[in-house]
Motif scaffolding. Structure first.
Motif, PDB file in Angstrom:
ATOM      1  N   TYR A 112       0.818  -1.213   0.000  1.00  0.00           N
ATOM      2  CA  TYR A 112       0.000   0.000   0.000  1.00  0.00           C
ATOM      3  C   TYR A 112       0.856   1.269   0.000  1.00  0.00           C
ATOM      4  O   TYR A 112       0.373   2.344  -0.346  1.00  0.00           O
ATOM      5  CB  TYR A 112      -0.929   0.013   1.224  1.00  0.00           C
ATOM      6  N   SER A 113       2.124   1.154   0.385  1.00  0.00           N
ATOM      7  CA  SER A 113       2.998   2.327   0.431  1.00  0.00           C
ATOM      8  C   SER A 113       4.003   2.366  -0.719  1.00  0.00           C
ATOM      9  O   SER A 113       4.906   3.200  -0.722  1.00  0.00           O
ATOM     10  CB  SER A 113       3.743   2.372   1.767  1.00  0.00           C
ATOM     11  N   SER A 114       3.855   1.470  -1.688  1.00  0.00           N
ATOM     12  CA  SER A 114       4.801   1.373  -2.802  1.00  0.00           C
ATOM     13  C   SER A 114       4.431   2.300  -3.954  1.00  0.00           C
ATOM     14  O   SER A 114       3.251   2.578  -4.198  1.00  0.00           O
ATOM     15  CB  SER A 114       4.852  -0.065  -3.329  1.00  0.00           C
ATOM     16  N   LEU A 115       5.438   2.731  -4.700  1.00  0.00           N
ATOM     17  CA  LEU A 115       5.215   3.421  -5.961  1.00  0.00           C
ATOM     18  C   LEU A 115       4.867   2.391  -7.046  1.00  0.00           C
ATOM     19  O   LEU A 115       5.068   1.188  -6.849  1.00  0.00           O
ATOM     20  CB  LEU A 115       6.466   4.196  -6.353  1.00  0.00           C
ATOM     21  N   ALA A 116       4.387   2.869  -8.182  1.00  0.00           N
ATOM     22  CA  ALA A 116       3.895   1.975  -9.227  1.00  0.00           C
ATOM     23  C   ALA A 116       4.941   0.950  -9.677  1.00  0.00           C
ATOM     24  O   ALA A 116       4.646  -0.242  -9.800  1.00  0.00           O
ATOM     25  CB  ALA A 116       3.416   2.790 -10.426  1.00  0.00           C
ATOM     26  N   PHE A 117       6.178   1.398  -9.899  1.00  0.00           N
ATOM     27  CA  PHE A 117       7.181   0.486 -10.442  1.00  0.00           C
ATOM     28  C   PHE A 117       7.510  -0.649  -9.482  1.00  0.00           C
ATOM     29  O   PHE A 117       7.965  -1.712  -9.890  1.00  0.00           O
ATOM     30  CB  PHE A 117       8.453   1.254 -10.824  1.00  0.00           C
ATOM     31  N   MET A 118       7.251  -0.454  -8.185  1.00  0.00           N
ATOM     32  CA  MET A 118       7.535  -1.474  -7.178  1.00  0.00           C
ATOM     33  C   MET A 118       6.441  -2.537  -7.093  1.00  0.00           C
ATOM     34  O   MET A 118       6.597  -3.539  -6.387  1.00  0.00           O
ATOM     35  CB  MET A 118       7.714  -0.813  -5.813  1.00  0.00           C
ATOM     36  N   CYS A 119       5.347  -2.321  -7.790  1.00  0.00           N
ATOM     37  CA  CYS A 119       4.237  -3.284  -7.782  1.00  0.00           C
ATOM     38  C   CYS A 119       4.270  -4.233  -8.979  1.00  0.00           C
ATOM     39  O   CYS A 119       3.401  -5.101  -9.103  1.00  0.00           O
ATOM     40  CB  CYS A 119       2.905  -2.536  -7.769  1.00  0.00           C
ATOM     41  N   ARG A 120       5.244  -4.089  -9.856  1.00  0.00           N
ATOM     42  CA  ARG A 120       5.319  -4.935 -11.044  1.00  0.00           C
ATOM     43  C   ARG A 120       5.544  -6.416 -10.685  1.00  0.00           C
ATOM     44  O   ARG A 120       6.095  -6.738  -9.636  1.00  0.00           O
ATOM     45  CB  ARG A 120       6.462  -4.477 -11.950  1.00  0.00           C
ATOM     46  N   SER A 121       5.147  -7.300 -11.596  1.00  0.00           N
ATOM     47  CA  SER A 121       5.308  -8.745 -11.382  1.00  0.00           C
ATOM     48  C   SER A 121       6.755  -9.136 -11.135  1.00  0.00           C
ATOM     49  O   SER A 121       7.027 -10.091 -10.402  1.00  0.00           O
ATOM     50  CB  SER A 121       4.777  -9.516 -12.599  1.00  0.00           C
ATOM     51  N   ALA A 122       7.703  -8.428 -11.741  1.00  0.00           N
ATOM     52  CA  ALA A 122       9.117  -8.795 -11.666  1.00  0.00           C
ATOM     53  C   ALA A 122       9.860  -8.145 -10.507  1.00  0.00           C
ATOM     54  O   ALA A 122      10.991  -8.532 -10.214  1.00  0.00           O
ATOM     55  CB  ALA A 122       9.820  -8.433 -12.979  1.00  0.00           C
ATOM     56  N   TYR A 123       9.251  -7.162  -9.846  1.00  0.00           N
ATOM     57  CA  TYR A 123       9.987  -6.406  -8.829  1.00  0.00           C
ATOM     58  C   TYR A 123      10.373  -7.294  -7.647  1.00  0.00           C
ATOM     59  O   TYR A 123       9.550  -8.049  -7.132  1.00  0.00           O
ATOM     60  CB  TYR A 123       9.181  -5.215  -8.337  1.00  0.00           C
ATOM     61  N   GLN A 124      11.602  -7.173  -7.218  1.00  0.00           N
ATOM     62  CA  GLN A 124      12.137  -8.017  -6.153  1.00  0.00           C
ATOM     63  C   GLN A 124      12.709  -7.150  -5.033  1.00  0.00           C
ATOM     64  O   GLN A 124      13.558  -6.300  -5.267  1.00  0.00           O
ATOM     65  CB  GLN A 124      13.245  -8.917  -6.722  1.00  0.00           C
ATOM     66  N   GLY A 125      12.210  -7.367  -3.823  1.00  0.00           N
ATOM     67  CA  GLY A 125      12.761  -6.716  -2.647  1.00  0.00           C
ATOM     68  C   GLY A 125      13.273  -7.749  -1.667  1.00  0.00           C
ATOM     69  O   GLY A 125      13.236  -8.948  -1.933  1.00  0.00           O
ATOM     70  N   GLY A 126      13.746  -7.292  -0.515  1.00  0.00           N
ATOM     71  CA  GLY A 126      14.248  -8.219   0.480  1.00  0.00           C
ATOM     72  C   GLY A 126      14.287  -7.587   1.856  1.00  0.00           C
ATOM     73  O   GLY A 126      14.313  -6.357   1.990  1.00  0.00           O
ATOM     74  N   SER A 127      14.254  -8.422   2.884  1.00  0.00           N
ATOM     75  CA  SER A 127      14.378  -7.947   4.251  1.00  0.00           C
ATOM     76  C   SER A 127      14.896  -9.084   5.127  1.00  0.00           C
ATOM     77  O   SER A 127      14.888 -10.249   4.718  1.00  0.00           O
ATOM     78  CB  SER A 127      13.030  -7.448   4.783  1.00  0.00           C
ATOM     79  N   TYR A 128      15.334  -8.730   6.315  1.00  0.00           N
ATOM     80  CA  TYR A 128      15.858  -9.731   7.236  1.00  0.00           C
ATOM     81  C   TYR A 128      14.725 -10.607   7.762  1.00  0.00           C
ATOM     82  O   TYR A 128      13.621 -10.099   8.022  1.00  0.00           O
ATOM     83  CB  TYR A 128      16.599  -9.046   8.381  1.00  0.00           C
ATOM     84  N   PRO A 129      14.948 -11.903   7.911  1.00  0.00           N
ATOM     85  CA  PRO A 129      13.856 -12.821   8.251  1.00  0.00           C
ATOM     86  C   PRO A 129      13.187 -12.552   9.584  1.00  0.00           C
ATOM     87  O   PRO A 129      12.048 -12.966   9.799  1.00  0.00           O
ATOM     88  CB  PRO A 129      14.512 -14.210   8.216  1.00  0.00           C
ATOM     89  N   GLY A 130      13.856 -11.847  10.482  1.00  0.00           N
ATOM     90  CA  GLY A 130      13.246 -11.523  11.768  1.00  0.00           C
ATOM     91  C   GLY A 130      12.560 -10.176  11.799  1.00  0.00           C
ATOM     92  O   GLY A 130      11.970  -9.800  12.817  1.00  0.00           O
ATOM     93  N   SER A 131      12.589  -9.439  10.680  1.00  0.00           N
ATOM     94  CA  SER A 131      12.042  -8.076  10.671  1.00  0.00           C
ATOM     95  C   SER A 131      10.523  -8.081  10.535  1.00  0.00           C
ATOM     96  O   SER A 131       9.945  -8.939   9.871  1.00  0.00           O
ATOM     97  CB  SER A 131      12.671  -7.255   9.545  1.00  0.00           C
TER      98      SER A 131
END
Length: 222
Positions: free
Chosen positions: A188-207
């Motif tokens: 809900y807080s992402s810009l349009a390009f971050m919602c694409r099918s291919a977009y990849q993010g990451g975070s620490y598993p305990g976050s």
């Protein structure tokens, strides 16, 4: 849960896709075994029924659960598997888990090769009417999550693969093995390009963050 047939698809994004990031390698990937994918993101009511708690910041039984870590999501999967095995309601040889990154993108795309699973590409990098059709993102969400299933589903009947909350995947984030896990789908807080099918993010598993949730996969036990 929605059944997903095995098949081959192009994972990542082509060079000319608006918003393409450097980690979106364009490659052919084959899914060799079918699996079930959650029709919706896991809701707060579903999470509380299994875990006995509701950690979400944006309250609503049908809103996606958030403030859940990768570890929390995996614990949920293990408890749900144990409970449904005991009840005899799981298919033989299957277990609940998080989807792999390839399983997530294959299910998200539902046969499309465009930036969005509606079959459309982006006309804007930040704000985009094409994203508005399929996702709650920063320009239409009013800075909050929304009940699942309100936006347009993809061709396989999966909702909110774009936006609402980012979704944990099983995989380690490339280049950060043993430290970060993959996130997909935008929030809900992402810009349009971050919602694409291919977009990849990451975070620490305990976050834990109020823009990260998860979706179930039901796959053959490895």
């Amino acid at each position: 849960m929605i059944w997903v047939e095995p098949g081959t698809f192009m994972m990542g994004s082509p060079q000319d896709e608006l918003g393409k990031q450097g980690n979106e390698t364009y490659q052919q990937v084959t899914i060799t075994q079918g699996y079930w994918m959650g029709k919706y993101e896991v809701t707060q009511a579903q999470y509380e029924a299994v875990m006995g708690t509701n950690p979400a910041g944006f309250r609503g039984d049908n809103n996606p659960v958030e403030f859940v870590s990768w570890d929390d999501a995996m614990e949920f999967c293990a408890k749900l598997t144990e409970r449904e095995q005991a009840a005899g309601s799981l298919p033989e040889g299957y277990e609940y888990t998080l989807p792999t990154e390839a399983q997530w993108e294959y299910a998200c795309r539902a046969g499309t090769t465009t930036a969005l699973n509606s079959g459309k590409n982006l006309s804007g990098y930040n704000e985009c009417p094409e994203v508005d059709e399929v996702a709650w993102y920063t320009y239409n969400s009013n800075s909050t999550t929304h009940p699942v299933g309100q936006k347009q589903a993809n061709a396989w009947g999966l909702y909110d693969m774009h936006g609402n909350v980012l979704e944990w995947c099983l995989d380690w984030y490339p280049g950060y093995e043993n430290s970060m896990r993959v996130l997909r789908g935008g929030s809900y807080s992402s810009l349009a390009f971050m919602c694409r099918s291919a977009y990849q993010g990451g975070s620490y598993p305990g976050s834990r963050w109020n823009y990260i949730g998860f979706r179930l996969a039901l796959i053959p036990i490895q």
